[in-house]
Write a protein that holds these residues in place. Structure first.
Motif, PDB file in Angstrom:
ATOM      1  N   TYR A 168       0.840  -1.206   0.000  1.00 54.16           N
ATOM      2  CA  TYR A 168       0.000   0.000   0.000  1.00 54.16           C
ATOM      3  C   TYR A 168       0.875   1.256   0.000  1.00 54.16           C
ATOM      4  O   TYR A 168       0.597   2.219  -0.704  1.00 54.16           O
ATOM      5  CB  TYR A 168      -0.915  -0.049   1.223  1.00 54.16           C
TER       6      TYR A 168
ATOM      7  N   GLU B 237       1.055   3.855  -7.945  1.00 53.97           N
ATOM      8  CA  GLU B 237      -0.271   4.159  -8.488  1.00 53.97           C
ATOM      9  C   GLU B 237      -1.400   3.963  -7.483  1.00 53.97           C
ATOM     10  O   GLU B 237      -2.569   3.993  -7.865  1.00 53.97           O
ATOM     11  CB  GLU B 237      -0.535   3.305  -9.734  1.00 53.97           C
ATOM     12  N   ASP B 238      -1.073   3.735  -6.218  1.00 54.86           N
ATOM     13  CA  ASP B 238      -2.087   3.539  -5.168  1.00 54.86           C
ATOM     14  C   ASP B 238      -3.122   2.479  -5.553  1.00 54.86           C
ATOM     15  O   ASP B 238      -4.327   2.684  -5.419  1.00 54.86           O
ATOM     16  CB  ASP B 238      -2.783   4.860  -4.828  1.00 54.86           C
ATOM     17  N   VAL B 239      -2.633   1.350  -6.011  1.00 51.34           N
ATOM     18  CA  VAL B 239      -3.493   0.258  -6.450  1.00 51.34           C
ATOM     19  C   VAL B 239      -4.144  -0.453  -5.264  1.00 51.34           C
ATOM     20  O   VAL B 239      -5.277  -0.909  -5.356  1.00 51.34           O
ATOM     21  CB  VAL B 239      -2.669  -0.752  -7.301  1.00 51.34           C
TER      22      VAL B 239
ATOM     23  N   LEU C 129      -7.532  -3.064  -5.249  1.00 57.03           N
ATOM     24  CA  LEU C 129      -8.831  -2.489  -5.606  1.00 57.03           C
ATOM     25  C   LEU C 129      -8.809  -1.825  -6.978  1.00 57.03           C
ATOM     26  O   LEU C 129      -9.769  -1.902  -7.727  1.00 57.03           O
ATOM     27  CB  LEU C 129      -9.270  -1.483  -4.543  1.00 57.03           C
ATOM     28  N   ARG C 130      -7.688  -1.186  -7.312  1.00 59.84           N
ATOM     29  CA  ARG C 130      -7.567  -0.490  -8.595  1.00 59.84           C
ATOM     30  C   ARG C 130      -6.505  -1.168  -9.476  1.00 59.84           C
ATOM     31  O   ARG C 130      -5.582  -0.526  -9.966  1.00 59.84           O
ATOM     32  CB  ARG C 130      -7.237   0.979  -8.342  1.00 59.84           C
ATOM     33  N   ALA C 131      -6.649  -2.473  -9.671  1.00 60.03           N
ATOM     34  CA  ALA C 131      -5.661  -3.254 -10.434  1.00 60.03           C
ATOM     35  C   ALA C 131      -5.518  -2.753 -11.869  1.00 60.03           C
ATOM     36  O   ALA C 131      -4.457  -2.903 -12.473  1.00 60.03           O
ATOM     37  CB  ALA C 131      -6.026  -4.731 -10.421  1.00 60.03           C
ATOM     38  N   ASP C 132      -6.559  -2.135 -12.408  1.00 57.21           N
ATOM     39  CA  ASP C 132      -6.475  -1.605 -13.775  1.00 57.21           C
ATOM     40  C   ASP C 132      -5.517  -0.424 -13.872  1.00 57.21           C
ATOM     41  O   ASP C 132      -5.091  -0.053 -14.959  1.00 57.21           O
ATOM     42  CB  ASP C 132      -7.858  -1.236 -14.308  1.00 57.21           C
ATOM     43  N   GLU C 133      -5.149   0.159 -12.733  1.00 55.46           N
ATOM     44  CA  GLU C 133      -4.193   1.270 -12.698  1.00 55.46           C
ATOM     45  C   GLU C 133      -2.749   0.790 -12.549  1.00 55.46           C
ATOM     46  O   GLU C 133      -1.818   1.576 -12.601  1.00 55.46           O
ATOM     47  CB  GLU C 133      -4.524   2.211 -11.538  1.00 55.46           C
ATOM     48  N   CYS C 134      -2.569  -0.511 -12.333  1.00 56.40           N
ATOM     49  CA  CYS C 134      -1.241  -1.081 -12.052  1.00 56.40           C
ATOM     50  C   CYS C 134      -0.319  -0.956 -13.259  1.00 56.40           C
ATOM     51  O   CYS C 134      -0.712  -1.233 -14.385  1.00 56.40           O
ATOM     52  CB  CYS C 134      -1.379  -2.553 -11.659  1.00 56.40           C
TER      53      CYS C 134
END
Length: 84
Positions: free
Chosen positions: A17, A22-24, A35-40
């Motif tokens: 964390y 990208e605060d994924v 939670l935001r794996a698409d931002e990884c």
């Protein structure tokens, strides 16, 4: 590509964390969740810094070393050793 957290191995330390550019990740019930794996970016920082080996990046294709013409040694990517 997939970012997978092994909830059994994750001790909820939160390093993923904290380190993720990208605060994924979010922390839920004492376990990290992407939670935001698409931002990884799939940079592998979380994989390398997880002391409990609880994070994996799964690639949809087989990764093979690249051999350049005239060279007998595979091309090595810095930091690639931490990705699985």
């Amino acid at each position: 590509m997939s970012l997978i957290i092994d909830a059994v191995r994750c001790d909820g330390c939160g390093i993923c964390y904290q380190i993720c550019p990208e605060d994924v990740f979010v922390m839920e019930d004492g376990v990290a969740k992407p939670l935001r794996a698409d931002e990884c970016w799939y940079c592998g920082s979380c994989v390398m810094d997880c002391a409990h080996d609880a994070i994996r990046i799964v690639f949809p294709w087989a990764m093979r070393p690249v051999i350049l013409r005239g060279s007998s040694a595979p091309l090595q990517s810095p930091g690639a050793s931490g990705l699985r």
